[in-house]
Design a protein around this motif. Structure first.
Motif, PDB file in Angstrom:
ATOM      1  N   ILE A 184       0.840  -1.199   0.000  1.00 20.53           N
ATOM      2  CA  ILE A 184       0.000   0.000   0.000  1.00 20.53           C
ATOM      3  C   ILE A 184       0.875   1.249   0.000  1.00 20.53           C
ATOM      4  O   ILE A 184       0.651   2.177  -0.780  1.00 20.53           O
ATOM      5  CB  ILE A 184      -0.982  -0.020   1.188  1.00 20.53           C
ATOM      6  N   ALA A 185       1.882   1.283   0.862  1.00 25.04           N
ATOM      7  CA  ALA A 185       2.774   2.445   0.935  1.00 25.04           C
ATOM      8  C   ALA A 185       3.507   2.673  -0.388  1.00 25.04           C
ATOM      9  O   ALA A 185       3.736   3.821  -0.784  1.00 25.04           O
ATOM     10  CB  ALA A 185       3.773   2.275   2.073  1.00 25.04           C
ATOM     11  N   LEU A 186       3.851   1.606  -1.082  1.00 27.81           N
ATOM     12  CA  LEU A 186       4.585   1.711  -2.350  1.00 27.81           C
ATOM     13  C   LEU A 186       3.709   2.100  -3.536  1.00 27.81           C
ATOM     14  O   LEU A 186       4.218   2.655  -4.510  1.00 27.81           O
ATOM     15  CB  LEU A 186       5.279   0.380  -2.673  1.00 27.81           C
ATOM     16  N   THR A 187       2.414   1.814  -3.474  1.00 29.97           N
ATOM     17  CA  THR A 187       1.599   1.977  -4.681  1.00 29.97           C
ATOM     18  C   THR A 187       0.422   2.931  -4.563  1.00 29.97           C
ATOM     19  O   THR A 187      -0.114   3.344  -5.591  1.00 29.97           O
ATOM     20  CB  THR A 187       1.049   0.611  -5.152  1.00 29.97           C
ATOM     21  N   CYS A 188       0.000   3.292  -3.371  1.00 26.14           N
ATOM     22  CA  CYS A 188      -1.220   4.095  -3.225  1.00 26.14           C
ATOM     23  C   CYS A 188      -0.898   5.574  -3.036  1.00 26.14           C
ATOM     24  O   CYS A 188       0.061   5.928  -2.354  1.00 26.14           O
ATOM     25  CB  CYS A 188      -2.063   3.580  -2.063  1.00 26.14           C
ATOM     26  N   ASP A 189      -1.727   6.416  -3.621  1.00 25.04           N
ATOM     27  CA  ASP A 189      -1.542   7.866  -3.537  1.00 25.04           C
ATOM     28  C   ASP A 189      -2.144   8.468  -2.277  1.00 25.04           C
ATOM     29  O   ASP A 189      -1.660   9.467  -1.769  1.00 25.04           O
ATOM     30  CB  ASP A 189      -2.179   8.547  -4.755  1.00 25.04           C
ATOM     31  N   GLU A 234       6.855   1.436  10.599  1.00 28.53           N
ATOM     32  CA  GLU A 234       7.294   0.290   9.786  1.00 28.53           C
ATOM     33  C   GLU A 234       7.334   0.619   8.295  1.00 28.53           C
ATOM     34  O   GLU A 234       8.069  -0.006   7.542  1.00 28.53           O
ATOM     35  CB  GLU A 234       6.388  -0.920  10.030  1.00 28.53           C
ATOM     36  N   ILE A 235       6.558   1.605   7.854  1.00 28.00           N
ATOM     37  CA  ILE A 235       6.555   1.993   6.440  1.00 28.00           C
ATOM     38  C   ILE A 235       7.115   3.412   6.240  1.00 28.00           C
ATOM     39  O   ILE A 235       7.019   3.986   5.149  1.00 28.00           O
ATOM     40  CB  ILE A 235       5.135   1.880   5.834  1.00 28.00           C
ATOM     41  N   LYS A 236       7.711   3.942   7.275  1.00 26.46           N
ATOM     42  CA  LYS A 236       8.212   5.316   7.296  1.00 26.46           C
ATOM     43  C   LYS A 236       9.146   5.627   6.128  1.00 26.46           C
ATOM     44  O   LYS A 236       9.003   6.671   5.484  1.00 26.46           O
ATOM     45  CB  LYS A 236       8.919   5.568   8.627  1.00 26.46           C
ATOM     46  N   GLU A 294       2.562  13.076  11.508  1.00 26.82           N
ATOM     47  CA  GLU A 294       3.710  13.557  10.724  1.00 26.82           C
ATOM     48  C   GLU A 294       5.021  13.078  11.342  1.00 26.82           C
ATOM     49  O   GLU A 294       5.929  12.640  10.629  1.00 26.82           O
ATOM     50  CB  GLU A 294       3.710  15.085  10.648  1.00 26.82           C
ATOM     51  N   THR A 295       5.122  13.142  12.653  1.00 26.38           N
ATOM     52  CA  THR A 295       6.333  12.690  13.350  1.00 26.38           C
ATOM     53  C   THR A 295       6.565  11.200  13.109  1.00 26.38           C
ATOM     54  O   THR A 295       7.678  10.784  12.795  1.00 26.38           O
ATOM     55  CB  THR A 295       6.224  12.980  14.859  1.00 26.38           C
ATOM     56  N   PHE A 296       5.517  10.388  13.261  1.00 23.14           N
ATOM     57  CA  PHE A 296       5.644   8.955  13.015  1.00 23.14           C
ATOM     58  C   PHE A 296       6.120   8.678  11.587  1.00 23.14           C
ATOM     59  O   PHE A 296       6.891   7.753  11.347  1.00 23.14           O
ATOM     60  CB  PHE A 296       4.312   8.224  13.216  1.00 23.14           C
ATOM     61  N   ALA A 297       5.638   9.504  10.632  1.00 26.53           N
ATOM     62  CA  ALA A 297       5.931   9.281   9.211  1.00 26.53           C
ATOM     63  C   ALA A 297       7.236   9.932   8.768  1.00 26.53           C
ATOM     64  O   ALA A 297       7.602   9.839   7.601  1.00 26.53           O
ATOM     65  CB  ALA A 297       4.780   9.791   8.356  1.00 26.53           C
ATOM     66  N   GLY A 298       7.928  10.584   9.664  1.00 28.20           N
ATOM     67  CA  GLY A 298       9.226  11.138   9.320  1.00 28.20           C
ATOM     68  C   GLY A 298       9.252  12.613   9.009  1.00 28.20           C
ATOM     69  O   GLY A 298      10.239  13.118   8.494  1.00 28.20           O
ATOM     70  N   GLY A 299       8.182  13.319   9.278  1.00 30.10           N
ATOM     71  CA  GLY A 299       8.221  14.765   9.096  1.00 30.10           C
ATOM     72  C   GLY A 299       7.215  15.298   8.110  1.00 30.10           C
ATOM     73  O   GLY A 299       6.037  15.005   8.186  1.00 30.10           O
TER      74      GLY A 299
END
Length: 165
Positions: free
Chosen positions: A53-58, A75-77, A100-105
């Motif tokens: 999902i992280a690789l292919t979804c917008d 895990e998908i950050k 945002e913090t969990f996702a890296g900013g």
């Protein structure tokens, strides 16, 4: 894929069902793989892993319990930091800044508080955005226009308004 759902429990499932009335360009994943597979088969959707999902979804719906959010997102950050898809969170009590913090900013986030009547087109979706383009916000609004009333509120008012709706 246009839309991805990580989590297909009660609320995630209601949102998937509502969105599937508009498009089948949806991939779903869940901690319980069989649950995602069964719902995908029922609605003629694709199922996969969180990484897929992280690789292919917008636009990625984070439909997991608040206490699981940090683990799931970190895990998908790396993928999220690289691709910068729009994240849509339904986790009560977790502010946009935390996601945002969990996702890296710096990543676009829409925070929504829906209720289950979205399934029968009578729901209430309260939302706010951060770093989201007008195009993505409008796409979100169009995708859920038939789910019920969509009401943009300042984030600090969403939890209280959710209790009322």
């Amino acid at each position: 894929m246009k839309y991805g759902f990580i989590g297909c429990g009660n609320m995630g499932g209601a949102l998937i069902r509502a969105l599937s009335k508009k498009t089948n360009d949806i991939m779903i994943a869940d901690f319980y793989l069989e649950k995602a597979q069964a719902l995908a088969e029922e609605l003629n959707l694709k199922w996969g892993t969180n990484d897929e999902i992280a690789l292919t979804c917008d636009r990625i719906f984070l439909a997991v319990k608040p206490q699981m959010m940090e683990k799931v997102v970190t895990e998908i950050k790396d993928i999220l930091e690289d691709r910068k898809p729009t994240l849509i969170t339904i986790a009560a009590g977790l502010e946009i800044k935390k996601i945002e913090t969990f996702a890296g900013g710096n990543i676009p986030v829409i925070r929504i508080m829906p209720n289950t009547p979205v399934l029968v087109e009578k729901g209430m979706l309260l939302y706010d955005v951060a770093g989201v383009s007008k195009e993505d916000e409008n796409a979100f609004l169009a995708a859920f226009a038939k789910a019920g009333i969509l009401d943009k509120l300042p984030e600090e008012k969403i939890d209280a308004a959710s209790a009322l709706s």
